[in-house]
Scaffold this active site. Structure first.
Site, PDB file in Angstrom:
ATOM      1  N   TRP A 128       2.452   2.904   3.703  1.00  0.00           N
ATOM      2  CA  TRP A 128       3.659   2.677   4.506  1.00  0.00           C
ATOM      3  C   TRP A 128       4.150   4.024   5.062  1.00  0.00           C
ATOM      4  CZ3 TRP A 128       9.178   2.756   2.379  1.00  0.00           C
ATOM      5  CH2 TRP A 128      10.093   2.364   3.371  1.00  0.00           C
ATOM      6  N   ASP A 209       4.562  -0.590  -5.659  1.00  0.00           N
ATOM      7  CA  ASP A 209       5.572  -0.965  -4.681  1.00  0.00           C
ATOM      8  C   ASP A 209       5.227  -2.380  -4.225  1.00  0.00           C
ATOM      9  OD1 ASP A 209       7.427  -1.227  -2.700  1.00  0.00           O
ATOM     10  OD2 ASP A 209       6.831   0.546  -1.555  1.00  0.00           O
ATOM     11  N   LYS A 244      12.068  -9.103   2.425  1.00  0.00           N
ATOM     12  CA  LYS A 244      11.162 -10.000   3.144  1.00  0.00           C
ATOM     13  C   LYS A 244      11.203 -11.405   2.554  1.00  0.00           C
ATOM     14  CE  LYS A 244       9.836  -5.798   4.330  1.00  0.00           C
ATOM     15  NZ  LYS A 244       9.830  -5.083   5.577  1.00  0.00           N
TER      16      LYS A 244
HETATM   17  C1  LMR Z   1       7.827  -1.932   7.988  1.00  0.00           C
HETATM   18  O1  LMR Z   1       6.898  -1.316   7.459  1.00  0.00           O
HETATM   19  O2  LMR Z   1       7.858  -2.211   9.187  1.00  0.00           O
HETATM   20  C2  LMR Z   1       8.971  -2.405   7.129  1.00  0.00           C
HETATM   21  O3  LMR Z   1       8.752  -2.075   5.804  1.00  0.00           O
HETATM   22  C3  LMR Z   1      10.280  -1.939   7.634  1.00  0.00           C
HETATM   23  C4  LMR Z   1      10.501  -0.478   7.428  1.00  0.00           C
HETATM   24  O4  LMR Z   1      11.569  -0.137   6.890  1.00  0.00           O
HETATM   25  O5  LMR Z   1       9.666   0.335   7.809  1.00  0.00           O
END
Ligand code: LMR
Length: 394
Positions: A128, A209, A244
């Site tokens: 992420w 996570d 989510k």
């Molecule tokens: C994403 O990856 O788009 C979501 O987890 C929202 C975010 O806060 O980045």
């Protein structure tokens, strides 16, 4: 004093929200930020959430402080959801309600910094986009382990095991519990078992996570890797999000669970985590936790919510199929079948950043620069235009 500060670049994911909103083209498509959308392209409040909010309005009789750990009933219910009903009040687990999953990550990072500043956190490549800034920004030393092969569009499981097999005992390993963000590619059960064995043998500490619980295969199935690891190791961290699966994005509700070796270790972890929260934001906001608590504690509401999670997951799977089929027609000779094998909201399209830019500029199709798409943005109405637009930039 502020003259030393320089402007920061806007966050790549959040910037897409306003870029998309400012685009006036009627055919524009938002495959950017990770929010679920229904067949109409909307992100409605869940019916179970609406009912819980009504209950809160009628029943809640105080807004006095809760304390740094937040709502203890919410914490117990989340413990049950993640670790299984039999572990809802386990003597080795402390759970805190936190401002979103990101709040859980912040508190976890601060806890690790207090415990072992010299530890390395191994993060998947890719991960992420906010993991590295958030966890690295908290002071942790981060290193990457291989996770996804862009060419074969599969998990680099052997490489992952090889890297993790040679890291120092006591190091932390960041794992996405399910619906890996950004690839959507998860380990299968046999791979999780192999990984759990390696983690236990090498005395690594899993840091899971789990932001998309329920959106891969089901609430119980998606929690299985966490439960497997919990049974395999003495210490562990789990950050969870209700953004989510409860569609509570802006209410900022998540949880942090930290597992110690025994009850005494758990009590120390609890006191440390509470102290971190007290000195960071004092205590979490309550509204999201109050909603989740009412849903999970009420059999009828919980059943309704589980049905809503099932519907989200089914639609995501259906949109994956729809997109892959449309691309097979529009982009002949190109293989996008990996999109069907992925879980949750995301997949890599596997196109270049220049092609992503062209999709935005010429076709009003928005996605993250890495070519991560949110398949929830696909609808029966826009899929043909989407597939044709993608084919046009290949
Ligand atoms: C994403 O990856 O788009 C979501 O987890 C929202 C975010 O806060 O980045």
């Amino acid at each position: 004093m502020f003259e030393n500060l320089k402007a920061q670049p806007a966050d790549a994911i959040l910037r897409l929200i306003s870029e998309y909103q400012n685009d006036t083209r009627p055919k524009k498509i938002d495959l950017g930020v990770g929010v679920y959308r229904n067949a109409k392209g909307e992100t409605p409040i869940l019916a179970s959430v609406k009912k819980a909010e009504k209950m809160i309005l009628e029943e809640q009789d105080t807004k006095t402080y809760l304390g740094s750990g937040g709502d203890p009933v919410f914490n117990e219910l989340m413990q049950g959801l993640i670790f299984g009903a039999k572990n809802a009040n386990h003597e080795r687990i402390v759970t805190l309600h936190t401002p979103g999953g990101s709040g859980a990550l912040c508190v976890a990072a601060a806890l690790v910094m207090r415990a072992r500043r010299d530890v390395t956190l191994w993060v998947p490549d890719p991960t992420w986009a906010n993991h590295v800034p958030l966890l690295g920004g908290a002071g942790l030393t981060l290193k990457a382990y291989p996770y996804y092969d862009a060419k074969s569009k599969t998990v680099r499981f052997a490489d992952m095991l090889q890297t993790l097999g040679s890291v120092a005992a006591g190091d932390l390993v960041l794992l996405h519990g399910c619906c890996h963000n950004p690839t959507g590619m998860d380990l299968d059960r046999r791979q999780w078992q192999q990984l759990a064995t390696l983690i236990s043998e090498r005395r690594l500490v899993p840091f899971v996570d789990i932001a998309y619980l329920g959106l891969a295969e089901g609430l119980e199935q998606d929690a299985w890797p966490v439960r497997l690891l919990f049974d395999a190791v003495p210490e562990m961290i789990v950050a969870a999000s209700c953004s989510k699966n409860f569609a509570l994005y802006r209410d900022r509700i998540g949880s942090l669970s930290v597992i110690g070796r025994d009850r005494d270790a758990r009590d120390i972890l609890r006191s440390q985590a509470h102290n971190i929260v007290r000195t960071m934001y004092s205590m979490p906001p309550d509204h999201g936790a109050a909603i989740v608590r009412r849903i999970l504690a009420n059999a009828a509401l919980r059943k309704e919510w589980e049905g809503e999670v099932d519907a989200m997951r089914d639609r995501l799977k259906a949109m994956r199929r729809l997109l892959v089929d449309a691309l097979a027609v529009s982009a002949k000779g190109h293989d996008f079948s990996h999109i069907r094998r992925a879980n949750g909201l995301f997949s890599f399209l596997g196109i270049s950043e220049a092609q992503v830019d062209r999709l935005k500029r010429d076709y009003g199709v928005y996605m993250v620069g890495s070519s991560r798409i949110n398949v929830a943005g696909v609808t029966a109405d826009n899929v043909a235009y989407l597939a044709e637009s993608i084919a046009a930039v290949l």
